[in-house]
Write a protein that holds these residues in place. Structure first.
Motif, mmCIF file in Angstrom:
data_model
loop_
_atom_site.group_PDB
_atom_site.id
_atom_site.type_symbol
_atom_site.label_atom_id
_atom_site.label_comp_id
_atom_site.label_asym_id
_atom_site.label_seq_id
_atom_site.Cartn_x
_atom_site.Cartn_y
_atom_site.Cartn_z
ATOM 1 N N ASP A 111 7.364 12.058 4.542
ATOM 2 C CA ASP A 111 5.910 12.075 4.751
ATOM 3 C C ASP A 111 5.596 12.692 6.115
ATOM 4 O O ASP A 111 6.059 12.200 7.138
ATOM 5 C CB ASP A 111 5.357 10.659 4.678
ATOM 6 C CG ASP A 111 3.844 10.591 4.716
ATOM 7 O OD1 ASP A 111 3.208 11.516 5.246
ATOM 8 O OD2 ASP A 111 3.286 9.607 4.206
ATOM 9 N N LEU A 163 0.845 -1.190 0.000
ATOM 10 C CA LEU A 163 0.000 0.000 0.000
ATOM 11 C C LEU A 163 0.887 1.249 0.000
ATOM 12 O O LEU A 163 1.398 1.648 1.033
ATOM 13 C CB LEU A 163 -0.896 0.030 1.241
ATOM 14 C CG LEU A 163 -1.883 -1.100 1.432
ATOM 15 C CD1 LEU A 163 -2.572 -0.977 2.782
ATOM 16 C CD2 LEU A 163 -2.905 -1.068 0.320
ATOM 17 N N LEU A 199 3.617 -1.100 3.883
ATOM 18 C CA LEU A 199 3.228 0.279 3.625
ATOM 19 C C LEU A 199 4.410 1.020 3.013
ATOM 20 O O LEU A 199 5.460 1.135 3.639
ATOM 21 C CB LEU A 199 2.797 0.966 4.922
ATOM 22 C CG LEU A 199 1.624 0.324 5.655
ATOM 23 C CD1 LEU A 199 1.386 1.013 6.988
ATOM 24 C CD2 LEU A 199 0.374 0.376 4.793
ATOM 25 N N LEU A 241 1.464 7.486 11.532
ATOM 26 C CA LEU A 241 1.281 6.164 10.940
ATOM 27 C C LEU A 241 1.908 5.092 11.832
ATOM 28 O O LEU A 241 1.283 4.066 12.113
ATOM 29 C CB LEU A 241 1.903 6.148 9.546
ATOM 30 C CG LEU A 241 1.634 4.941 8.671
ATOM 31 C CD1 LEU A 241 0.148 4.775 8.398
ATOM 32 C CD2 LEU A 241 2.391 5.071 7.363
ATOM 33 N N THR A 283 1.433 5.030 0.285
ATOM 34 C CA THR A 283 0.597 6.033 0.938
ATOM 35 C C THR A 283 1.407 7.280 1.254
ATOM 36 O O THR A 283 2.621 7.225 1.382
ATOM 37 C CB THR A 283 -0.045 5.476 2.220
ATOM 38 O OG1 THR A 283 -0.951 6.444 2.746
ATOM 39 C CG2 THR A 283 0.973 5.103 3.256
ATOM 40 N N ARG A 284 0.703 8.371 1.365
ATOM 41 C CA ARG A 284 1.323 9.634 1.788
ATOM 42 C C ARG A 284 0.246 10.463 2.470
ATOM 43 O O ARG A 284 -0.753 10.838 1.862
ATOM 44 C CB ARG A 284 1.902 10.396 0.610
ATOM 45 C CG ARG A 284 2.597 11.686 1.050
ATOM 46 C CD ARG A 284 3.390 12.317 -0.077
ATOM 47 N NE ARG A 284 4.037 13.529 0.391
ATOM 48 C CZ ARG A 284 5.217 13.594 0.989
ATOM 49 N NH1 ARG A 284 5.902 12.481 1.195
ATOM 50 N NH2 ARG A 284 5.724 14.732 1.382
ATOM 51 N N VAL A 301 6.100 4.286 2.190
ATOM 52 C CA VAL A 301 6.004 5.656 2.688
ATOM 53 C C VAL A 301 7.289 6.418 2.343
ATOM 54 O O VAL A 301 8.385 5.887 2.499
ATOM 55 C CB VAL A 301 5.796 5.661 4.224
ATOM 56 C CG1 VAL A 301 5.639 7.070 4.745
ATOM 57 C CG2 VAL A 301 4.602 4.814 4.614
ATOM 58 N N THR A 354 -8.282 0.683 5.311
ATOM 59 C CA THR A 354 -7.894 -0.348 4.347
ATOM 60 C C THR A 354 -7.362 -1.589 5.046
ATOM 61 O O THR A 354 -7.724 -2.714 4.695
ATOM 62 C CB THR A 354 -6.845 0.216 3.369
ATOM 63 O OG1 THR A 354 -7.392 1.360 2.707
ATOM 64 C CG2 THR A 354 -6.434 -0.821 2.349
ATOM 65 N N ARG A 392 -2.071 9.796 4.701
ATOM 66 C CA ARG A 392 -3.424 9.224 4.693
ATOM 67 C C ARG A 392 -3.597 8.182 5.796
ATOM 68 O O ARG A 392 -3.983 7.042 5.538
ATOM 69 C CB ARG A 392 -3.710 8.590 3.343
ATOM 70 C CG ARG A 392 -3.797 9.578 2.220
ATOM 71 C CD ARG A 392 -4.322 8.908 0.974
ATOM 72 N NE ARG A 392 -4.481 9.886 -0.068
ATOM 73 C CZ ARG A 392 -3.764 9.910 -1.177
ATOM 74 N NH1 ARG A 392 -2.839 9.004 -1.385
ATOM 75 N NH2 ARG A 392 -3.976 10.837 -2.089
ATOM 76 N N VAL A 411 -5.431 4.476 5.491
ATOM 77 C CA VAL A 411 -4.625 3.267 5.675
ATOM 78 C C VAL A 411 -5.252 2.381 6.747
ATOM 79 O O VAL A 411 -5.376 1.169 6.566
ATOM 80 C CB VAL A 411 -3.161 3.621 6.035
ATOM 81 C CG1 VAL A 411 -2.403 2.395 6.509
ATOM 82 C CG2 VAL A 411 -2.467 4.259 4.855
#
Length: 72
Positions: free
Chosen positions: A43, A7, A37, A49, A9-10, A39, A19, A12, A16
């Motif tokens: 970020d 996944l 993840l 996170l 992501t940035r 990243v 999901t 989010r 996450v």
């Protein structure tokens, strides 16, 4: 046999979490699922996170893969 889900992501964290919950809710054996993840190192949500993963998913196989931001 493991199923790996990547996944990217940035910034989010909420998306996450939603999901990951959905993934684990829909697999019959959570031991076969690995979530990676992707990243960027810069970020702004990286700390949040990490905290969310530690608090909500400490018993699951979730890894954060940190990379340099790619320009393209």
């Amino acid at each position: 046999m493991k199923i790996s889900v990547l996944l990217p992501t940035r910034n989010r964290v909420k998306m996450v979490k939603k999901t990951i919950n959905s993934l684990y809710d829909n697999v019959s054996n959570t031991d076969v699922l690995e979530v990676l993840l992707g990243v960027d190192k810069d970020d702004p949500s990286l700390e949040s996170l990490n905290k969310m993963i530690d608090e909500s998913f400490k018993n699951f196989d979730i890894k954060i893969c940190i990379s340099e931001k790619r320009h393209g």
